[in-house]
Design an enzyme around this catalytic site. Structure first.
Site, short mmCIF file in Angstrom:
data_model
loop_
_atom_site.label_atom_id
_atom_site.label_comp_id
_atom_site.label_asym_id
_atom_site.label_seq_id
_atom_site.Cartn_x
_atom_site.Cartn_y
_atom_site.Cartn_z
N THR A 10 0.81 -1.22 0.00
CA THR A 10 0.00 0.00 0.00
C THR A 10 0.85 1.27 0.00
O THR A 10 0.30 2.38 -0.02
CB THR A 10 -0.94 0.02 1.22
OG1 THR A 10 -0.18 -0.10 2.42
CG2 THR A 10 -1.94 -1.13 1.15
N ALA A 90 14.14 -3.48 0.99
CA ALA A 90 14.52 -2.10 0.69
C ALA A 90 14.06 -1.14 1.78
O ALA A 90 14.11 0.08 1.60
CB ALA A 90 13.94 -1.68 -0.65
N ALA A 114 19.20 -3.52 0.26
CA ALA A 114 19.73 -2.27 -0.30
C ALA A 114 18.85 -1.12 0.16
O ALA A 114 17.62 -1.23 0.15
CB ALA A 114 19.76 -2.32 -1.83
N ASN A 116 18.64 1.55 -1.40
CA ASN A 116 18.16 2.18 -2.62
C ASN A 116 18.27 1.16 -3.74
O ASN A 116 19.34 0.60 -3.97
CB ASN A 116 19.00 3.42 -2.94
CG ASN A 116 18.39 4.27 -4.03
OD1 ASN A 116 18.05 3.79 -5.10
ND2 ASN A 116 18.25 5.56 -3.76
N HIS A 146 14.72 15.06 -0.26
CA HIS A 146 13.55 14.22 -0.49
C HIS A 146 12.26 15.02 -0.29
O HIS A 146 12.29 16.12 0.26
CB HIS A 146 13.55 13.01 0.44
CG HIS A 146 14.48 11.92 0.02
ND1 HIS A 146 15.81 11.89 0.40
CD2 HIS A 146 14.30 10.84 -0.78
CE1 HIS A 146 16.39 10.83 -0.13
NE2 HIS A 146 15.50 10.17 -0.85
N LYS A 150 8.74 12.17 3.61
CA LYS A 150 9.69 11.14 4.06
C LYS A 150 9.90 11.25 5.56
O LYS A 150 10.14 12.34 6.09
CB LYS A 150 11.02 11.30 3.32
CG LYS A 150 12.01 10.17 3.64
CD LYS A 150 13.19 10.19 2.69
CE LYS A 150 14.21 9.11 3.03
NZ LYS A 150 13.63 7.74 2.97
N GLY A 156 18.41 6.42 4.14
CA GLY A 156 19.26 5.23 4.17
C GLY A 156 20.31 5.27 3.08
O GLY A 156 21.45 4.81 3.28
N THR A 157 19.95 5.82 1.94
CA THR A 157 20.91 5.93 0.84
C THR A 157 22.08 6.83 1.21
O THR A 157 23.25 6.50 0.94
CB THR A 157 20.22 6.48 -0.42
OG1 THR A 157 19.13 5.62 -0.77
CG2 THR A 157 21.19 6.58 -1.59
#
Length: 257
Positions: A10, A90, A114, A116, A146, A150, A156-157
């Site tokens: 979702t 992710a 990962a 990203n 972002h 968010k 995280g990236t």
């Protein structure tokens, strides 16, 4: 035909996964895990469930774009109940306990984790490692941008990019990372790596790693202009991980980087 299940169906990327899988020649959507109403049209044979076990039983591989609590439930099903399907995870913002669960579960099933799923970001990580190792006298600053919705910061990236930079210089990121500057803080230290987060508008994702020295600087940048960059990357690595040995993989493994 690889049967794919989705945890986090979702969410923004989960919704795109549903769309992309309906147009994929080598994979199909087999099951979605939901905790709230799913406002999407699904293929008629898709299983809709709120039971993690049913999700495992209904697919060849699971793609997880959920929240940390959802990822924890997924990993717990592997560790405590013996679920044996490959996982592509992710989810960002995992705490230390959840990171330990990830490591433990990867001894039992293949897991690709990962922060990203963009193929371009995978290459950016390699470039950051090379630049940080080669340009050791350059100061490293990382800025991520972002959308206003968010919930975790820094991304995280951005933290993964910082890890690559620190590791290339044999540094522990926890010892050198800062997240802001304010007031009379003194001169910049040699090893510190700043990771700054900006939030606003509908920015999908932009990450810039700057390496600065007297007389010159280098900036490495990746900008995502569409969110299905992440869904398409996740589907690609989900196909790759089926049949692999139990281990914790990175997106670089899937791309041969």
């Amino acid at each position: 035909m690889v049967k794919i299940g989705i945890l986090g169906s979702t969410g923004r990327v989960g919704s795109l996964l549903i769309d992309d899988l309906q147009n994929d020649k080598d994979a199909k959507l087999s099951a979605v895990h939901v905790t709230s109403k799913l406002l999407k049209t699904l293929p008629q044979d898709t299983i809709v469930t709120n039971d993690i076990k049913v999700l495992f039983d209904s697919c060849d591989v699971i793609i997880d774009f959920s929240k940390p609590s959802g990822t924890e439930a997924l990993l717990t099903e592997v560790i405590e109940n013996g679920a044996k399907k490959p996982l592509v995870i992710a989810t960002t913002g995992l705490n230390k306990h959840q990171q330990n669960l990830l490591l433990e579960a990867s001894k039992l099933v293949p897991i690709l984790y990962a922060t990203n799923m963009s193929l371009g970001v995978a290459v950016l990580n390699k470039l950051v490692t090379l630049a940080s190792k080669t340009l050791r006298d350059f100061d490293i600053e990382i800025v991520e941008q972002h959308h206003r919705h968010k919930i975790d910061a820094p991304s995280g990236t951005a933290l993964t990019l910082a890890e690559h930079a620190a590791s290339a210089r044999d540094l522990n990121l926890d010892d050198v990372r800062i997240s802001g500057r304010d007031g009379n803080i003194g001169a910049r230290t040699k090893d510190e790596i700043a990771v700054m987060a900006l939030r606003g508008g509908d920015i999908v994702g932009r990450h810039t790693v700057g390496l600065y020295n007297d007389g010159e600087f280098l900036e490495l940048n990746h900008t995502a202009t569409a969110r299905n960059t992440f869904s398409k990357g996740a589907i690609k690595v989900a196909k790759w991980i089926v049949g692999k040995d139990a281990k914790l993989y990175s997106i670089n493994d899937a791309l041969g980087l």
